[in-house]
Design an enzyme around this catalytic site. Structure first.
Site, PDB file in Angstrom:
ATOM      1  N   THR A 316       0.834  -1.206   0.000  1.00 28.61           N
ATOM      2  CA  THR A 316       0.000   0.000   0.000  1.00 28.61           C
ATOM      3  C   THR A 316       0.867   1.253   0.000  1.00 28.61           C
ATOM      4  O   THR A 316       0.608   2.210  -0.737  1.00 28.61           O
ATOM      5  CB  THR A 316      -0.919   0.004   1.235  1.00 28.61           C
ATOM      6  OG1 THR A 316      -1.709  -1.177   1.236  1.00 28.61           O
ATOM      7  CG2 THR A 316      -1.834   1.223   1.224  1.00 28.61           C
ATOM      8  N   TRP A 319       2.593   1.648  -3.297  1.00 32.50           N
ATOM      9  CA  TRP A 319       1.631   2.068  -4.309  1.00 32.50           C
ATOM     10  C   TRP A 319       1.493   3.588  -4.316  1.00 32.50           C
ATOM     11  O   TRP A 319       1.270   4.197  -5.370  1.00 32.50           O
ATOM     12  CB  TRP A 319       0.272   1.432  -4.025  1.00 32.50           C
ATOM     13  CG  TRP A 319      -0.839   2.006  -4.849  1.00 32.50           C
ATOM     14  CD1 TRP A 319      -1.163   1.703  -6.140  1.00 32.50           C
ATOM     15  CD2 TRP A 319      -1.774   3.013  -4.437  1.00 32.50           C
ATOM     16  NE1 TRP A 319      -2.231   2.458  -6.561  1.00 32.50           N
ATOM     17  CE2 TRP A 319      -2.630   3.262  -5.532  1.00 32.50           C
ATOM     18  CE3 TRP A 319      -1.966   3.721  -3.259  1.00 32.50           C
ATOM     19  CZ2 TRP A 319      -3.659   4.191  -5.474  1.00 32.50           C
ATOM     20  CZ3 TRP A 319      -3.000   4.650  -3.205  1.00 32.50           C
ATOM     21  CH2 TRP A 319      -3.827   4.871  -4.293  1.00 32.50           C
ATOM     22  N   HIS A 320       1.645   4.221  -3.144  1.00 36.21           N
ATOM     23  CA  HIS A 320       1.455   5.659  -3.069  1.00 36.21           C
ATOM     24  C   HIS A 320       2.532   6.439  -3.820  1.00 36.21           C
ATOM     25  O   HIS A 320       2.310   7.606  -4.154  1.00 36.21           O
ATOM     26  CB  HIS A 320       1.426   6.118  -1.605  1.00 36.21           C
ATOM     27  CG  HIS A 320       0.084   5.942  -0.958  1.00 36.21           C
ATOM     28  ND1 HIS A 320      -0.320   4.757  -0.388  1.00 36.21           N
ATOM     29  CD2 HIS A 320      -0.949   6.801  -0.794  1.00 36.21           C
ATOM     30  CE1 HIS A 320      -1.535   4.894   0.098  1.00 36.21           C
ATOM     31  NE2 HIS A 320      -1.956   6.120  -0.143  1.00 36.21           N
ATOM     32  N   GLY A 321       3.672   5.842  -4.072  1.00 36.75           N
ATOM     33  CA  GLY A 321       4.689   6.576  -4.810  1.00 36.75           C
ATOM     34  C   GLY A 321       5.977   5.802  -4.945  1.00 36.75           C
ATOM     35  O   GLY A 321       6.253   4.888  -4.166  1.00 36.75           O
TER      36      GLY A 321
END
Length: 469
Positions: A316, A319-321
């Site tokens: 997670t 996934w954000h960056g």
């Protein structure tokens, strides 16, 4: 082009609505498909090409999954294709940056030019294929209907991630659930204006405070200013993405498509576990159903459940960056959730409610410092500065980072991020119901829209935080 841009508000959306309602009902999915592709093409030909390629692969893959006996190999191949598209587009620069020191700088530097909203429609596609393989959904025969399901511009830019079982009854143009009456259209206007206001009037202004604070080395800043700057970022982040979610729901109402709610006052949570039940709910549900449960969930004991949680939240965060600070952000949440699962939550629940909220906000603030700082070094310096309540270098004054207007917006955002909704439940209900607003409500909406239009007309808006996800 995002939802708070002049081009979208004054050109793209009115044109789409005009053509959509001008043509017969049988043509309306085709209209949405064409304008959704145009929406991506306006962000660049790469976006349109990736969307078309992903749609074709997953539409054909869904048809094949329904016919073959051995579904697992094909499902693995389809998931691999979607993951490969995401990995190459999003993480190639980080991989080169990491390997170059080890290889003596022999790799050429590459830049990430991400198609807008890429991970949202790729995650939607992975969930669709997985549901077909599990027998939970039937493949979509119509390529146009599939394209609308996967890439409708209202949700594919920055979510919410949609599920086929939720959207299937709404996709036929003549279905009763697709009907748009005056109440539903007005509800769409209300949600869109409220979301636009969160983005333009709150988030974009809070971003000014955060940008000023993070532009100065954290080691030289007084602790109160660091606390202000990163709290502003925490509020900005919520106002930004919850505002987008409101706009997405509003756009769905315009075209007879009901999208899932994404937020349920997450900053009112009494634990970090509770927070993740309220924050970006479709994304949290997606990771639970397609990552956590397939890994074994909590079926194999507490130790394995915690390991699964750590893996899910590491994914997670990543996934954000494409930066290591996002991986640390996710790992921090995973560790906190494991601690709460192992007994910390039971201890927190014994505290007075105010202290439960205080504990949750403190944990979240620590993680958002890591997320919002320019890098890990600055994040650690900011955390150290606040935890030791450093005095900082002389000469730093509040007025240099937030004038009276920005402080007023800061307080307003603080109240609107859950406090007022908790004290006045009817306020939250009024924002989400599908009735025509009262006369006072209409006056408030017109005033908010006027202020937003003034802001976006002079170009004082920032691109969505999630637009390149």
């Amino acid at each position: 082009m995002d939802f708070s841009s002049v081009q979208f508000i004054f050109v793209f959306l009115p044109l789409t609505l005009f053509v959509y309602y001008l043509l017969p009902k049988a043509c309306r999915n085709g209209v949405l498909a064409v304008f959704s592709l145009l929406f991506f093409a306006m962000a660049g030909y790469r976006s349109a090409a990736v969307v078309l390629g992903a749609a074709l692969i997953n539409w054909l893959g869904g048809l094949l999954l329904e016919r073959v006996q051995r579904k697992r190999p094909l499902l693995v191949l389809l998931v691999g294709c979607n993951a490969a598209i995401l990995a190459v587009m999003k993480y190639a620069p980080l991989l080169v940056e990491t390997l170059n020191p080890l290889l003596g700088g022999s790799l050429p530097m590459v830049s990430a030019v991400l198609p807008v909203g890429m991970s949202f429609y790729l995650f939607t596609a992975i969930g669709y294929c997985a549901d077909i393989a599990a027998g939970k959904a039937a493949a979509i025969k119509s390529p146009v209907r599939f394209f609308v399901f996967l890439t409708f511009f209202g949700h594919s830019l920055s979510g919410p991630i949609v599920r086929w079982e939720q959207q299937a009854p709404q996709l036929p143009c003549r279905s009763e659930s697709r009907r748009v009456d005056a109440d539903r259209f007005c509800a769409g206007i209300k949600r869109f204006v409220l979301g636009l206001s969160k983005k333009v009037l709150l988030a974009d202004q809070l971003a000014l405070i955060c940008a000023k604070v993070t532009s100065v080395p954290a080691a030289t800043m007084p602790a109160p200013i660091l606390l202000l700057g990163y709290t502003a970022y925490m509020l900005q982040f919520y106002c930004e993405i919850s505002g987008y979610a409101d706009m997405a729901v509003g756009l769905g109402h315009f075209f007879g498509i009901t999208l899932p709610e994404s937020f349920d006052d997450p900053y009112c949570a009494k634990s970090v576990t509770d927070f993740w039940h309220r924050w970006n709910i479709p994304l949290s549900d997606w990771f639970r159903d397609y990552v956590y449960i397939p890994l074994g969930g909590s079926r194999k004991g507490e130790g394995r459940a915690c390991l699964n949680l750590l893996m899910v939240f590491a994914l997670t965060g990543f996934w954000h960056g494409a930066a290591w600070k996002y991986l640390v952000f996710g790992a921090m949440h995973g560790v906190i959730l494991c601690a709460e699962r192992s007994g910390l939550r039971r201890l927190v629940e014994r505290l007075p409610v105010a202290l439960q909220h205080g504990y949750t906000l403190a944990m979240l603030w620590l993680t958002f410092v890591v997320y919002g700082a320019p890098g890990m070094r600055e994040a650690l310096a900011a955390l150290r500065g606040v935890l030791t309540w450093q005095k900082g270098a002389p000469g730093y004054e509040w007025q240099a980072f937030a004038d009276a207007k920005l402080l007023l917006i800061f307080v307003a955002a603080l109240l609107l991020c859950g406090i007022l909704q908790s004290l006045l439940p009817r306020l939250k209900q009024a924002a989400r119901d599908q009735s025509v607003p009262s006369v006072p409500g209409m006056i408030v909406l017109v005033g908010l829209l006027f202020l937003c239009v003034m802001r976006v007309s002079v170009g004082t808006y920032n691109e969505f935080l999630y637009i390149r996800f």
